[in-house]
Design an enzyme around this catalytic site. Structure first.
Site, short mmCIF file in Angstrom:
data_model
loop_
_atom_site.label_atom_id
_atom_site.label_comp_id
_atom_site.label_asym_id
_atom_site.label_seq_id
_atom_site.Cartn_x
_atom_site.Cartn_y
_atom_site.Cartn_z
CE LYS A 283 -3.92 -2.12 2.32
NZ LYS A 283 -4.96 -2.02 3.34
CG ASP A 319 -7.96 0.01 3.42
OD1 ASP A 319 -8.79 -0.87 3.11
OD2 ASP A 319 -6.73 -0.14 3.30
#
Ligand code: ATR
Length: 492
Positions: A283, A319
């Site tokens: 990420k 997220d």
């Protein structure tokens, strides 16, 4: 259209024929791997077949099991051809041993590299063609997912005009097996069931058909996937392929086992790559590779979603919003909104804690990060301007909202919880990032105390919905995604 071929590795003629007859009708042809058989009767195989077959007798040097003489090995192929095999597969270095084939039997001339990907696939392709191949077959081994690029390029250049099978073995090569259909390969291989692979990286044919919808993949199919390492246990392919199917979109979603996001992007961008989910451990590394970043991704320093439009990579973070949505949903049900005067306690100080703390720091009255390793909690709290404490000091925080971001309570250690039951109260909101099991010990005890709970399932589904919507501009059918996750978790 690219045919689906199931490679059978059964030991006896009876087992082979029984396995063949039990295959779904959508399996176009079967590869009979003589080298995997203890004994075989070619006459019975050829007269008992219920669909076209390829007869192969692969030597050890090319990844097979046959270790006898070359003459005997190739003689079995000639005999199969005489008895009615539809194709025989002979290696380029043994093609001179195989004489004329009867009409109706196609000669697949193959080369398998069990070590890696040869530098010059193009010259190998030409040599195989020149050796009198009806079908050219080149199989490489992907040491890295980027090794699939040259194989797809070869298919793109030639498969429309020349019957060509080109694929990469290994988990990293999976995309080549599925995208074979996008580039018009002559066929692609699958196993009968998991554990019966004749080559590394084969997936069961049921998955090829039902998960990746191989028979619907064509030149215009858009390519999506999850970038992770490891990737094998990701639920995203199941969820997003179901979402694409439900929306009737011409798209496929693949698991990409990626070591280096930069080389991966470079290798796959030319092949209609439209979107990615990004997860552990990439990420952060994905962030500098983006042409543009949304504010949230830039702020938190992590990209979990990539959309590729007109050759430009846009990085997002779904997220944070997905977790906040799950938590505020539960807070609404508990009558705790707005959160401005509430205390949120986040247990754990890893990436999940960071996303949630980031998402709540401006809306919640007070956010405390509690962690086993207090220094980690303090570092995160300092960065985000929040408070920190050790696990023993959690009760003193008197939280209205409690969030577990650690893996404690996850299967198989389902009886564990870091939160003493004395902390759990009526009306409190408890969110557990763990979704396997759906009802962790923490959530069970919170409910018993009269709390309002939300599970990691909601977080996962929220972010999957957000990704789908970013990529397609269409509303996702949330219930489809959620049902897929539930049935996956139930072992379906
Ligand atoms: P993620 O990025 O998924 O949040 P992580 O960075 O590995 O995962 O962080 C895991 C978190 O769970 C950490 O806060 C870890 O505590 P430490 O920082 O002290 O290691 C916490 N954790 C994991 N197992 C734990 C356990 N058995 N008891 C207490 N905390 C635990």
């Amino acid at each position: 259209m690219t045919k689906l071929c199931v490679a059978l590795t059964e030991k006896t003629t009876d087992e082979l024929l029984a396995a063949m007859h039990a295959l779904d009708r959508r399996v176009d042809l079967v590869e009979v791997r003589l080298d995997c058989m203890a004994a075989y009767d070619l006459r019975r195989i050829c007269s008992g077949k219920d669909r076209p077959i390829i007869v192969t007798n692969r030597p050890v040097r090319q990844g097979g099991l046959f270790s006898g003489s070359e003459r005997r090995r190739v003689a079995a192929l000639a005999k199969a051809a005489a008895l009615g095999a539809d194709h025989v597969d002979v290696e380029l270095d043994a093609v001179h041993l195989l004489g004329q084939l009867p009409a109706g039997c196609a000669r697949i001339v193959s080369h398998h590299d069990v070590e890696g990907t040869p530098d010059d696939l193009e010259s190998l392709f030409r040599r195989i063609r020149a050796a009198g191949a009806d079908v050219t077959k080149i199989v490489t081994t992907a040491r890295d997912v980027a090794d699939v690029g040259p194989v797809l390029a070869l298919l793109q250049r030639h498969a429309a005009r020349t019957p060509l099978i080109a694929l990469s073995m290994g988990e990293e090569g999976l995309a080549s097996r599925v995208l074979a259909a996008k580039f018009g390969a002559y066929l692609t291989f699958a196993s009968r069931t998991s554990g019966r692979e004749s080559a590394p990286g084969q997936v069961p044919y049921g998955q090829m058909l039902d998960l990746y919808r191989l028979d619907r993949i064509g030149a215009d199919t858009a390519v999506y996937g999850v970038v992770a390492n490891p990737v094998a246990h990701s639920m995203s392919p199941t969820v997003q392929n179901a979402a694409f199917a439900a929306a009737g979109l011409d798209a496929v979603y693949l698991p990409f086992k990626v070591r280096n996001p930069a080389t991966f992007l470079e290798a796959f961008e030319p092949y209609d790559l439209r979107g990615l989910s990004v997860t552990l451990p990439h990420k952060e590394a994905m962030l500098p590779l983006m042409d543009e970043l949304d504010e949230l991704a830039a702020g938190i320093g992590a990209v979990n979603t990539v959309a590729i439009r007109d050759g430009r990579c846009y990085g997002y973070n779904t997220d944070v919003g997905a977790a906040v949505k799950a938590i505020t949903g539960a807070a609404r049900r508990a009558g705790l909104l707005p959160l401005a005067r509430r205390t949120v306690l986040i247990v754990g100080a890893g990436g999940a804690a960071r996303a949630i703390a980031y998402g709540l720091r401006d809306t919640a009255g007070r956010v405390v990060i509690a962690n086993r390793t207090v220094a980690r909690a303090e570092a995160l709290a300092r960065e985000l301007g929040l408070e920190a404490c050790g696990l023993d000091d959690m009760p003193a925080c008197k939280p209205d909202v409690l969030v577990n971001t650690t893996s404690v309570g996850m299967w198989p250690r389902v009886e564990e919880s870091l939160v003493p039951t004395s902390m759990l109260r009526r009306g409190m909101v408890v969110f557990d990032a763990v979704y396997n099991p759906l009802r962790t010990r923490l959530l069970r005890e919170a409910e018993e105390a009269g709390g309002v709970t939300a599970s990691g399932l909601e977080w996962f589904v929220n972010q999957a919905v957000a990704q789908f919507e970013l990529w397609t501009g269409q509303d996702a059918r949330r219930e489809v995604l959620e049902n897929v996750v539930r049935s996956r978790l139930a072992g379906g």
